[in-house]
Design a protein around this motif. Structure first.
Motif, PDB file in Angstrom:
ATOM      1  N   ALA A   1       0.828  -1.209   0.000  1.00 55.20           N
ATOM      2  CA  ALA A   1       0.000   0.000   0.000  1.00 55.20           C
ATOM      3  C   ALA A   1       0.860   1.257   0.000  1.00 55.20           C
ATOM      4  O   ALA A   1       0.569   2.230  -0.714  1.00 55.20           O
ATOM      5  N   ALA A   2       1.940   1.242   0.777  1.00 50.41           N
ATOM      6  CA  ALA A   2       2.832   2.404   0.821  1.00 50.41           C
ATOM      7  C   ALA A   2       3.519   2.613  -0.515  1.00 50.41           C
ATOM      8  O   ALA A   2       3.644   3.747  -0.997  1.00 50.41           O
ATOM      9  N   SER A   3       3.961   1.528  -1.132  1.00 43.98           N
ATOM     10  CA  SER A   3       4.631   1.629  -2.423  1.00 43.98           C
ATOM     11  C   SER A   3       3.692   2.200  -3.480  1.00 43.98           C
ATOM     12  O   SER A   3       4.073   3.072  -4.268  1.00 43.98           O
ATOM     13  N   ALA A   4       2.441   1.713  -3.497  1.00 39.38           N
ATOM     14  CA  ALA A   4       1.463   2.202  -4.475  1.00 39.38           C
ATOM     15  C   ALA A   4       1.194   3.695  -4.266  1.00 39.38           C
ATOM     16  O   ALA A   4       1.090   4.456  -5.234  1.00 39.38           O
ATOM     17  N   ALA A   5       1.099   4.114  -3.012  1.00 36.72           N
ATOM     18  CA  ALA A   5       0.835   5.530  -2.722  1.00 36.72           C
ATOM     19  C   ALA A   5       2.011   6.401  -3.154  1.00 36.72           C
ATOM     20  O   ALA A   5       1.820   7.479  -3.738  1.00 36.72           O
ATOM     21  N   LEU A   6       3.222   5.953  -2.887  1.00 34.11           N
ATOM     22  CA  LEU A   6       4.401   6.731  -3.274  1.00 34.11           C
ATOM     23  C   LEU A   6       4.528   6.812  -4.794  1.00 34.11           C
ATOM     24  O   LEU A   6       4.843   7.869  -5.351  1.00 34.11           O
ATOM     25  N   ARG A   7       4.259   5.705  -5.480  1.00 37.18           N
ATOM     26  CA  ARG A   7       4.320   5.699  -6.943  1.00 37.18           C
ATOM     27  C   ARG A   7       3.257   6.610  -7.551  1.00 37.18           C
ATOM     28  O   ARG A   7       3.434   7.148  -8.648  1.00 37.18           O
ATOM     29  N   ALA A   8       2.148   6.780  -6.816  1.00 39.74           N
ATOM     30  CA  ALA A   8       1.057   7.643  -7.295  1.00 39.74           C
ATOM     31  C   ALA A   8       1.321   9.115  -6.987  1.00 39.74           C
ATOM     32  O   ALA A   8       0.489   9.969  -7.305  1.00 39.74           O
ATOM     33  N   GLY A   9       2.468   9.390  -6.362  1.00 35.30           N
ATOM     34  CA  GLY A   9       2.829  10.774  -6.083  1.00 35.30           C
ATOM     35  C   GLY A   9       2.306  11.335  -4.778  1.00 35.30           C
ATOM     36  O   GLY A   9       2.354  12.553  -4.559  1.00 35.30           O
ATOM     37  N   LYS A  10       1.822  10.466  -3.897  1.00 36.22           N
ATOM     38  CA  LYS A  10       1.324  10.941  -2.604  1.00 36.22           C
ATOM     39  C   LYS A  10       2.480  11.448  -1.742  1.00 36.22           C
ATOM     40  O   LYS A  10       3.610  10.974  -1.846  1.00 36.22           O
ATOM     41  N   GLU A  11       2.183  12.422  -0.886  1.00 42.48           N
ATOM     42  CA  GLU A  11       3.158  12.869   0.095  1.00 42.48           C
ATOM     43  C   GLU A  11       3.500  11.702   1.023  1.00 42.48           C
ATOM     44  O   GLU A  11       2.677  10.814   1.238  1.00 42.48           O
ATOM     45  N   ARG A  12       4.698  11.737   1.584  1.00 47.54           N
ATOM     46  CA  ARG A  12       5.114  10.625   2.437  1.00 47.54           C
ATOM     47  C   ARG A  12       4.206  10.449   3.654  1.00 47.54           C
ATOM     48  O   ARG A  12       3.917   9.331   4.060  1.00 47.54           O
ATOM     49  N   SER A  13       3.749  11.545   4.241  1.00 46.45           N
ATOM     50  CA  SER A  13       2.866  11.440   5.399  1.00 46.45           C
ATOM     51  C   SER A  13       1.552  10.764   5.026  1.00 46.45           C
ATOM     52  O   SER A  13       1.015   9.953   5.783  1.00 46.45           O
ATOM     53  N   GLU A  14       1.033  11.059   3.832  1.00 41.94           N
ATOM     54  CA  GLU A  14      -0.200  10.447   3.363  1.00 41.94           C
ATOM     55  C   GLU A  14       0.032   8.984   3.004  1.00 41.94           C
ATOM     56  O   GLU A  14      -0.810   8.125   3.278  1.00 41.94           O
ATOM     57  N   ALA A  15       1.164   8.681   2.400  1.00 41.32           N
ATOM     58  CA  ALA A  15       1.491   7.293   2.086  1.00 41.32           C
ATOM     59  C   ALA A  15       1.589   6.467   3.359  1.00 41.32           C
ATOM     60  O   ALA A  15       1.137   5.316   3.414  1.00 41.32           O
ATOM     61  N   SER A  16       2.163   7.054   4.395  1.00 42.29           N
ATOM     62  CA  SER A  16       2.259   6.372   5.686  1.00 42.29           C
ATOM     63  C   SER A  16       0.870   6.106   6.265  1.00 42.29           C
ATOM     64  O   SER A  16       0.589   5.015   6.776  1.00 42.29           O
ATOM     65  N   ARG A  17      -0.010   7.097   6.166  1.00 44.84           N
ATOM     66  CA  ARG A  17      -1.379   6.928   6.688  1.00 44.84           C
ATOM     67  C   ARG A  17      -2.121   5.832   5.941  1.00 44.84           C
ATOM     68  O   ARG A  17      -2.783   4.975   6.538  1.00 44.84           O
TER      69      ARG A  17
END
Length: 261
Positions: A74-90
């Motif tokens: 889930a974190a990898s997908a969020a980061l690849r989608a350009g999410k901020e790190r804090s949002e990827a963590s959430r």
């Protein structure tokens, strides 16, 4: 301390965001080792995020391998989608939320002991909506712990093993200090022992720790049914102690009734 300043997530974000599908399926977790002690290994997985507005804190023992891999994906997908790190963590932490029949059982039991009005809800199902941030999911041991190749299950004793106790003293203590006014729900005896340890140090109010609720897993179906009044005492198998569950229900209802709204 700002618990959402996810320093470990920042440290590993690049590796997580660029991991291949094979690495995300398991190899990556081994590369994110935090510490070794004999057969014990602790690994990083993105369970850092803390819901600062939480009214209820649900505490397990430690994330298992499957849960850890799901959080990494889930974190990898969020980061690849350009999410901020804090949002990827959430978003990664959100994958650890109870779902399906386990959540249904947990909500039913919390409603049965009268917790919903205390949390400002008609039913506890309302606060489990991920968008409202009113439930915080955590573990006595925040990051995955393995004994050899197996998920940690309480042996060796987390309070007598320096590596494991240090995780409680660092991460769980920080969460307890931040979420003092929440209601804390340990799932299982190991999580309950960790919260009792914090209560003994004056870091948690014992009245806000709801110990004794049956674990909401499918393996506890009979105990849950009896606890909820859906199964009679004379129809129980020898594996279920009705008196223990009766006492737990009475204690929890009394405890919840005594808590301030």
């Amino acid at each position: 301390m700002d618990l959402n300043n996810v320093s470990l997530f920042d440290r590993y974000a690049s590796a997580i965001g660029t991991a291949t599908p094979r690495e995300l399926a398991g190899d990556l977790l081994q590369k994110l080792t935090l510490a070794h002690d004999g057969l014990l290994t602790t690994c990083y997985a993105p369970f850092d995020f803390v819901a600062l507005d939480a009214r209820l804190v649900v505490v397990g023992i430690t994330p298992g391998r499957t849960q850890a891999v799901n959080a990494l994906v889930a974190a990898s997908a969020a980061l690849r989608a350009g999410k901020e790190r804090s949002e990827a963590s959430r978003l990664a932490k959100q994958t650890g939320s109870f779902s399906g029949s386990m959540r249904t059982s947990l909500v039913s039991m919390l409603d049965h002991i009268g917790l919903a009005p205390l949390l400002g809800a008609v039913s506890c199902a309302e606060i489990f909506d991920p968008s409202c941030g009113l439930v915080h999911f955590t573990s006595a041991l925040r990051y995955p712990v393995f004994v050899g190749e197996s998920n940690y299950n309480g042996n060796p004793d987390m309070l007598k093993t320096p590596l494991l106790k240090s995780m409680i003293d660092k991460y769980l203590v920080d969460e307890a200090l931040t979420l003092r006014k929440a209601v804390w729900l340990p799932l299982g005896p190991q999580a309950a022992r960790a919260l009792e340890y914090l209560s003994g140090r004056g870091l948690l109010d014992r009245q806000r720790v709801l110990t004794g609720l049956p674990h909401p897993s499918g393996a506890n179906a009979e105990r849950i049914s009896y606890f909820l009044g859906r199964k009679s005492r004379d129809s129980l198998s020898s594996r279920t102690n009705a008196s223990t569950l009766d006492a737990a229900l009475k204690k929890l209802r009394s405890q919840v009734h005594a808590l301030p709204v």
